[in-house]
Design a protein around this motif. Structure first.
Motif, PDB file in Angstrom:
ATOM      1  N   ILE B 106       0.847  -1.193   0.000  1.00  0.00           N
ATOM      2  CA  ILE B 106       0.000   0.000   0.000  1.00  0.00           C
ATOM      3  C   ILE B 106       0.879   1.236   0.000  1.00  0.00           C
ATOM      4  O   ILE B 106       1.670   1.458   0.912  1.00  0.00           O
ATOM      5  CB  ILE B 106      -0.952  -0.015   1.215  1.00  0.00           C
ATOM      6  N   VAL B 107       0.730   2.002  -1.059  1.00  0.00           N
ATOM      7  CA  VAL B 107       1.513   3.222  -1.187  1.00  0.00           C
ATOM      8  C   VAL B 107       1.016   4.262  -0.183  1.00  0.00           C
ATOM      9  O   VAL B 107      -0.172   4.307   0.142  1.00  0.00           O
ATOM     10  CB  VAL B 107       1.435   3.763  -2.632  1.00  0.00           C
ATOM     11  N   SER B 108       1.912   5.054   0.304  1.00  0.00           N
ATOM     12  CA  SER B 108       1.549   6.138   1.207  1.00  0.00           C
ATOM     13  C   SER B 108       0.602   7.090   0.472  1.00  0.00           C
ATOM     14  O   SER B 108       0.656   7.219  -0.749  1.00  0.00           O
ATOM     15  CB  SER B 108       2.824   6.880   1.609  1.00  0.00           C
ATOM     16  N   PRO B 109      -0.292   7.769   1.209  1.00  0.00           N
ATOM     17  CA  PRO B 109      -1.224   8.680   0.543  1.00  0.00           C
ATOM     18  C   PRO B 109      -0.496   9.674  -0.355  1.00  0.00           C
ATOM     19  O   PRO B 109       0.546  10.212   0.028  1.00  0.00           O
ATOM     20  CB  PRO B 109      -1.912   9.396   1.715  1.00  0.00           C
ATOM     21  N   PHE B 110      -1.050   9.894  -1.534  1.00  0.00           N
ATOM     22  CA  PHE B 110      -0.398  10.788  -2.489  1.00  0.00           C
ATOM     23  C   PHE B 110      -1.319  11.961  -2.811  1.00  0.00           C
ATOM     24  O   PHE B 110      -2.376  12.102  -2.228  1.00  0.00           O
ATOM     25  CB  PHE B 110       0.024  10.040  -3.751  1.00  0.00           C
ATOM     26  N   TYR B 111      -0.885  12.793  -3.712  1.00  0.00           N
ATOM     27  CA  TYR B 111      -1.519  14.062  -4.073  1.00  0.00           C
ATOM     28  C   TYR B 111      -1.381  15.024  -2.887  1.00  0.00           C
ATOM     29  O   TYR B 111      -0.455  15.808  -2.886  1.00  0.00           O
ATOM     30  CB  TYR B 111      -2.977  13.868  -4.479  1.00  0.00           C
ATOM     31  N   TYR B 112      -2.243  14.935  -1.889  1.00  0.00           N
ATOM     32  CA  TYR B 112      -2.025  15.723  -0.688  1.00  0.00           C
ATOM     33  C   TYR B 112      -0.713  15.271  -0.062  1.00  0.00           C
ATOM     34  O   TYR B 112      -0.381  14.084  -0.096  1.00  0.00           O
ATOM     35  CB  TYR B 112      -3.158  15.493   0.304  1.00  0.00           C
ATOM     36  N   LYS B 113       0.042  16.198   0.481  1.00  0.00           N
ATOM     37  CA  LYS B 113       1.262  15.822   1.190  1.00  0.00           C
ATOM     38  C   LYS B 113       0.924  15.721   2.671  1.00  0.00           C
ATOM     39  O   LYS B 113       0.767  16.732   3.351  1.00  0.00           O
ATOM     40  CB  LYS B 113       2.365  16.873   0.971  1.00  0.00           C
ATOM     41  N   LEU B 114       0.807  14.510   3.160  1.00  0.00           N
ATOM     42  CA  LEU B 114       0.364  14.322   4.534  1.00  0.00           C
ATOM     43  C   LEU B 114       1.528  14.352   5.523  1.00  0.00           C
ATOM     44  O   LEU B 114       2.650  13.974   5.207  1.00  0.00           O
ATOM     45  CB  LEU B 114      -0.403  13.017   4.662  1.00  0.00           C
ATOM     46  N   SER B 115       1.199  14.782   6.735  1.00  0.00           N
ATOM     47  CA  SER B 115       2.164  14.816   7.831  1.00  0.00           C
ATOM     48  C   SER B 115       2.407  13.403   8.354  1.00  0.00           C
ATOM     49  O   SER B 115       1.587  12.504   8.148  1.00  0.00           O
ATOM     50  CB  SER B 115       1.611  15.678   8.958  1.00  0.00           C
ATOM     51  N   PRO B 116       3.511  13.192   9.066  1.00  0.00           N
ATOM     52  CA  PRO B 116       3.765  11.855   9.627  1.00  0.00           C
ATOM     53  C   PRO B 116       2.613  11.290  10.462  1.00  0.00           C
ATOM     54  O   PRO B 116       2.275  10.113  10.284  1.00  0.00           O
ATOM     55  CB  PRO B 116       5.046  12.063  10.442  1.00  0.00           C
ATOM     56  N   PRO B 117       1.978  12.074  11.346  1.00  0.00           N
ATOM     57  CA  PRO B 117       0.866  11.473  12.089  1.00  0.00           C
ATOM     58  C   PRO B 117      -0.270  11.004  11.171  1.00  0.00           C
ATOM     59  O   PRO B 117      -0.895   9.976  11.429  1.00  0.00           O
ATOM     60  CB  PRO B 117       0.386  12.608  13.008  1.00  0.00           C
ATOM     61  N   ALA B 118      -0.536  11.752  10.114  1.00  0.00           N
ATOM     62  CA  ALA B 118      -1.610  11.365   9.197  1.00  0.00           C
ATOM     63  C   ALA B 118      -1.218  10.100   8.427  1.00  0.00           C
ATOM     64  O   ALA B 118      -2.058   9.229   8.185  1.00  0.00           O
ATOM     65  CB  ALA B 118      -1.927  12.512   8.234  1.00  0.00           C
ATOM     66  N   VAL B 119       0.034  10.019   8.040  1.00  0.00           N
ATOM     67  CA  VAL B 119       0.499   8.809   7.355  1.00  0.00           C
ATOM     68  C   VAL B 119       0.373   7.599   8.293  1.00  0.00           C
ATOM     69  O   VAL B 119      -0.102   6.536   7.894  1.00  0.00           O
ATOM     70  CB  VAL B 119       1.967   8.981   6.883  1.00  0.00           C
ATOM     71  N   TYR B 120       0.769   7.819   9.541  1.00  0.00           N
ATOM     72  CA  TYR B 120       0.623   6.759  10.541  1.00  0.00           C
ATOM     73  C   TYR B 120      -0.836   6.323  10.665  1.00  0.00           C
ATOM     74  O   TYR B 120      -1.156   5.125  10.603  1.00  0.00           O
ATOM     75  CB  TYR B 120       1.157   7.242  11.892  1.00  0.00           C
ATOM     76  N   ALA B 121      -1.724   7.299  10.833  1.00  0.00           N
ATOM     77  CA  ALA B 121      -3.137   6.983  11.064  1.00  0.00           C
ATOM     78  C   ALA B 121      -3.730   6.218   9.888  1.00  0.00           C
ATOM     79  O   ALA B 121      -4.559   5.318  10.058  1.00  0.00           O
ATOM     80  CB  ALA B 121      -3.926   8.274  11.313  1.00  0.00           C
ATOM     81  N   TYR B 122      -3.296   6.579   8.698  1.00  0.00           N
ATOM     82  CA  TYR B 122      -3.789   5.926   7.490  1.00  0.00           C
ATOM     83  C   TYR B 122      -3.431   4.438   7.488  1.00  0.00           C
ATOM     84  O   TYR B 122      -4.284   3.563   7.342  1.00  0.00           O
ATOM     85  CB  TYR B 122      -3.183   6.635   6.276  1.00  0.00           C
ATOM     86  N   PHE B 123      -2.164   4.158   7.696  1.00  0.00           N
ATOM     87  CA  PHE B 123      -1.738   2.755   7.670  1.00  0.00           C
ATOM     88  C   PHE B 123      -2.263   1.981   8.886  1.00  0.00           C
ATOM     89  O   PHE B 123      -2.574   0.801   8.791  1.00  0.00           O
ATOM     90  CB  PHE B 123      -0.210   2.667   7.609  1.00  0.00           C
ATOM     91  N   LYS B 124      -2.359   2.674  10.007  1.00  0.00           N
ATOM     92  CA  LYS B 124      -2.842   1.994  11.218  1.00  0.00           C
ATOM     93  C   LYS B 124      -4.271   1.509  11.006  1.00  0.00           C
ATOM     94  O   LYS B 124      -4.604   0.366  11.349  1.00  0.00           O
ATOM     95  CB  LYS B 124      -2.778   2.977  12.398  1.00  0.00           C
ATOM     96  N   GLU B 125      -5.097   2.362  10.440  1.00  0.00           N
ATOM     97  CA  GLU B 125      -6.500   1.967  10.244  1.00  0.00           C
ATOM     98  C   GLU B 125      -6.608   0.771   9.290  1.00  0.00           C
ATOM     99  O   GLU B 125      -7.370  -0.159   9.541  1.00  0.00           O
ATOM    100  CB  GLU B 125      -7.305   3.139   9.697  1.00  0.00           C
ATOM    101  N   ILE B 126      -5.805   0.814   8.247  1.00  0.00           N
ATOM    102  CA  ILE B 126      -5.842  -0.310   7.304  1.00  0.00           C
ATOM    103  C   ILE B 126      -5.297  -1.575   7.961  1.00  0.00           C
ATOM    104  O   ILE B 126      -5.901  -2.651   7.868  1.00  0.00           O
ATOM    105  CB  ILE B 126      -5.034   0.040   6.030  1.00  0.00           C
ATOM    106  N   ALA B 127      -4.195  -1.436   8.668  1.00  0.00           N
ATOM    107  CA  ALA B 127      -3.565  -2.611   9.283  1.00  0.00           C
ATOM    108  C   ALA B 127      -4.473  -3.250  10.333  1.00  0.00           C
ATOM    109  O   ALA B 127      -4.456  -4.471  10.529  1.00  0.00           O
ATOM    110  CB  ALA B 127      -2.222  -2.219   9.898  1.00  0.00           C
ATOM    111  N   ASP B 128      -5.254  -2.423  11.003  1.00  0.00           N
ATOM    112  CA  ASP B 128      -6.139  -2.960  12.039  1.00  0.00           C
ATOM    113  C   ASP B 128      -7.285  -3.781  11.461  1.00  0.00           C
ATOM    114  O   ASP B 128      -7.960  -4.513  12.179  1.00  0.00           O
ATOM    115  CB  ASP B 128      -6.721  -1.818  12.891  1.00  0.00           C
ATOM    116  N   HIS B 129      -7.537  -3.628  10.174  1.00  0.00           N
ATOM    117  CA  HIS B 129      -8.696  -4.304   9.591  1.00  0.00           C
ATOM    118  C   HIS B 129      -8.356  -5.248   8.447  1.00  0.00           C
ATOM    119  O   HIS B 129      -9.245  -5.902   7.914  1.00  0.00           O
ATOM    120  CB  HIS B 129      -9.709  -3.269   9.100  1.00  0.00           C
ATOM    121  N   SER B 130      -7.115  -5.279   8.049  1.00  0.00           N
ATOM    122  CA  SER B 130      -6.765  -6.120   6.905  1.00  0.00           C
ATOM    123  C   SER B 130      -6.587  -7.578   7.335  1.00  0.00           C
ATOM    124  O   SER B 130      -5.961  -7.862   8.355  1.00  0.00           O
ATOM    125  CB  SER B 130      -5.455  -5.626   6.279  1.00  0.00           C
TER     126      SER B 130
END
Lengths: 352, 352, 352, 352
Positions: B106-130
């Motif tokens: 899973i590629v890190s969120p693109f287009y918008y340049k997200l901050s480290p906490p947002a990148v963390y939150a994105y992967f955390k939510e996916i990892a918790d449910h995958s």
């Protein structure tokens, strides 16, 4: 008879200052000896770590003169020679040549961001008039980049240009430069200025490094070079991992090169206060660095632990244990080789 | 029983298109077999080379379904699974899990340049449910960077996160990530996506690579991996130098991944016309690439020379001959090893 | 009869979500009316502020359909129409055309960084097949830049391309684009997407803006437009200074567009929770933003002060009083105008 | 009695060199007079255009001494005073103070990229010891950026710091600086160094500019300043459009400041050959610039057309004619239109 090829670890040394902010000659001479005694292959005064820009033209000459006099040919000197313009740079080259330096190093024009043709013209004019060999100095984060075609063009047209020091840390870029230049100039040297990639840079073809850590822990940087050249990959890698931690602590704390200055004090030198003033909040940071550095140095056996001790560190060996190919090093032959080298190393350091 | 560790070369494959611009299933199946037959360790559909973004959500699923069906477990599949938002990405993870893929990437969120906490939150939510293992995909030139603390945090908190693919080509950054994660997650995998640094990346601790060149010259990329893991440093280096030339030709000509598409046609596949339209002036460039590529492939024995021949190339061996430590490779044992490997290689190619 | 020229403030609206994370149709309709009632000249759904990328293709169509139905021609709609590839983008153009939108806006290809010829080819193919007018969307911090020669080339070759929205905030760049295009395409529109430079952008020739602040404080953004177009420079400047403070608070806090979402809640809309998950530490930041925003809105008369009050703010008028050329505005006629406008404004707010 | 406020156009002058590459004193004196006669408000020797870095410390002093002597108080001098370190910079400040300059300008530390606290500490130390007023010089493309909090901090703590010259061309950044500083230091000056944004920068609150074009076409730059301050918006805009064309021609051709040097020769000055050598391919470019420049200058009435004539130029007025509001402010009919539109707008908002 051709000059010796530039290879090995050249130390970009800091310049100790006295209480009035002047060059501390006695300490600079002591530092020069200390570095040579600990095994660096050469010295590189007036580099970025040496804050060449914060000294004036006379002081830059004084620094080289002192160090050349103190070195007396024991190791080659690579003298930073960039001045305000090509005429004054050429004059500096002549002076450093008269002092017997092995070569000069000239940073690409900075402040203005020059185009490749302008960068070429700048080095070409200097190379056409310099009596001493020249190392190009590419540090794109601070100065106009020297791109691969420009390096090739200068290498082909200018016999005086004998090396490039590249501080980008960009490994594929180094491969491209070597590929472009080495077939026609096999004696041309490639030096890396980015400590965090020293071991892999040596493995892909670099001849050496001009590494700021070697001004603080010359034993460590030299050892990393030796292990890598001897192809003791696993040992070299373990040391590279430790060196990167040390490097990061020094380079990313406070403003460069304050972390290195603080560390040099821990090694027992009077560095004096740097010429770039520090804000109150920066002083606090320096205390933190000092503690961290002292612990890292202690772990490697280069300093005493601080009085209040160091935090237990997770073994970095663990970081390496999962790689798929490390088994080589535990074969009997390797164990013997390790023992031999450790014994030899201890002997070299006068510890046996 | 734990899943197999992610290691080796995973091919980020292009997707052949038919005359109407649709997925060319037959050719995709043939390409899948071709890659597996030539020794890649795994497949990585819906990566950047695979232009995941230029397909719609249904097509992305179709691509994985076809390839999973064709692969039938012969090699593990790393399935690119990024969709418009976490909910749809999780749904894709579930679907790919049902197809039996080894893991998703899973590629890190693109287009918008997200901050480290947002990148963390994105992967955390996916990892918790995958339901399937996840590879983080860091490609800072295209997407929000995943910094070292974020990688460590995710590795510590999310058992489902089992690997990172890093396409920055930044070697010290890779060392820092390995150092931060491996002590606590020794089975965590580190894959490099930057072909130009594959050999040194493997030497400093990477477990493998997701390299676009392996989709064009799988024999070459696999061989580079094998030589490096076997610590045949000189041979690996010579091949890395050649690979970087090939890689540069493909990646820096025209717009990515057109150079790779042109090369794939040279390997005998109907790629179709890419979905990103090309301007008239770009077509001219493609012809140049094709010629260069065919010559390089011919030199390595992977294609016939073009009819009008290839320019004589300076031996890249010369580029390496000046290094200070290559003597190892001419020792008898090494010669034997080289002979053996050449014979074995020729045999494998059916040339003996 | 030619279509109306694109001019004025087009609002790139956020999309309210319901408790399940779906498009909240009722609230989106209410928001559409609210914006139109407060004077924005047009609507711009599926822009960056509207998080077009976090919706899927069906949802993007649904958003436009709802808003077109609700608007019923009261203001023109500029519909964000970028899809996975040119074929699907053209299909979206056709659909939005059937809904009666004034034009579509298509962001330059993102993720991959395309060269100018590739950017040209992309827009050319779409423009050749679109039944509806097209606005180029240049946002170099997120997508492949559209350079001046490419804008000129597209303006010259494609009658369907009628405008560019530029979110770079680079004023000289805007001048260069206008200079390159306007002589041959006098009806071509130039819209700025960078609120922090709206007033000077209008003064140097822009026709309007697509400004995220207009989705939160439409009264304020519209008023800034009106003051600037009426050449009430001092009044416009005072408002631009306030708008930049509001804009900075929203854009530089948390990750975009969370600051705008929080602000929209303060304006009385159920925004729902965004699709990009937030880390725990980000939620704390949001509380800070809310307070700051509410105070700024209260100062401008658009919201009540928070219960615990707002810090006294230094008059931003002071910031302007030292300029060397404001004497014009204190001439009698100007005083009258100022008094009039203040009275009118107070009346409008029901304060007299 | 307070010193005069820094305002208007300060010319960052090039330094004419003689045939041996030394400062051409007679020509420098003639150039100084020529600039003053053509209306620039002040002079700014040793700026970036003046290539301060390519002269040595003695030459930098000589340049200021010559110009101060020649100016004899007719216009204020802003003297570039940055030297190798704070001690030498302070000494330069003392010397320039003795020459009667209005203020010095000190560029932020360059080469090393310093953090905000280090930038603060640098200027603080100089400001605490300088006998003359100081202008901060922010040019982030060449030197460490001076961020808004640092400007505010220095403005608040250092009475000697009286102005900032900002060459970023970033308009919102300028607004933010003015907003941060002006309430507490209403006499603090803001000067823009980016000619391409001079008119809008003045409109949003700047006090003047240090613009390289004013060294070539002082009549033009001064006129643009006057028109803007007089709020003759349309005339100012038309001139800004022409100035940006001239500026672009000079700044984007060859390496800075060669385009300006070539142009200065066209104005009748012996500039000599620059100290940065040029490659053969760069000389060809210079010929092109010369022709373009001469045509532009001729069009504005500042030079004769070249012998072989100039290409017909599309009227840049056309570029402006499509804007909705440009003739408004002058003719009677426009007043009526304004009234009408205001009434209509008030009606629309339900206020009448």
């Amino acid at each position: 008879m051709p000059a010796t090829r530039l290879a090995g670890i050249f130390t970009p040394n800091l310049v100790p200052l006295d209480a009035r902010g002047r060059i501390h000659e006695a300490e600079l001479r002591r530092y020069t000896d200390w570095l040579i005694d600990r095994g660096v292959h050469g010295l590189y005064p007036n580099g970025s770590t040496g804050e060449f820009l914060r000294f004036n033209a006379e002081e830059r000459r004084e620094i080289i003169a002192i160090m050349a006099d103190q070195t007396r040919g024991r190791v080659p000197i690579l003298a930073g020679a960039a001045e305000a313009n090509t005429r004054e740079t050429i004059a500096a080259c002549e002076y450093y040549h008269s002092l017997g330096v092995r070569a000069v190093a000239i940073v690409s024009p900075f402040y203005y961001k020059l185009s490749p043709p302008a960068v070429y013209a700048y080095f070409k004019e200097i190379a056409d008039h310099s009596p001493v060999d020249i190392t190009l100095y590419n540090i794109p984060m601070f100065a106009s980049p020297i791109d691969v075609p420009t390096v090739r063009r200068l290498a082909e047209e200018c016999p005086r240009v004998v090396a490039i020091k590249d501080s980008s840390g960009d490994l594929p870029h180094m491969i491209r430069m070597i590929q472009a230049v080495r077939p026609r100039r096999p004696e041309f040297s490639f030096l890396t200025g980015w400590d965090a990639a020293l071991m892999p840079m040596l493995l892909i073809g670099c001849d050496g490094g001009t590494n700021a850590t070697s001004g603080i822990v010359p034993e460590l940087t030299r050892k990393l070079y030796d292990l890598t050249v001897a192809r003791r990959i696993d040992d070299a890698l373990a040391l590279q991992y430790k060196l990167i931690t040390l490097f990061d602590t020094m380079i990313y704390s406070c403003d460069f090169p304050e972390g290195f200055r603080a560390a040099l004090r821990l090694r027992g030198f009077e560095t004096g206060v740097g010429r770039q003033p520090l804000a109150a909040e920066q002083h606090i940071d320096l205390e933190g660095i000092s503690r961290t550095l002292q612990c890292l140095l202690a772990e490697e056996g280069f300093a005493d632990q601080p009085v209040n001790g160091c935090p237990p560190r997770e073994r970095s060996d663990a970081a390496l244990s999962a790689r798929g190919f490390e088994s080589q090093s535990v074969q009997p032959a390797n164990v013997e080789r390790i023992v031999e080298s450790v014994v030899a190393e201890l002997a070299r350091r006068g510890l046996t």
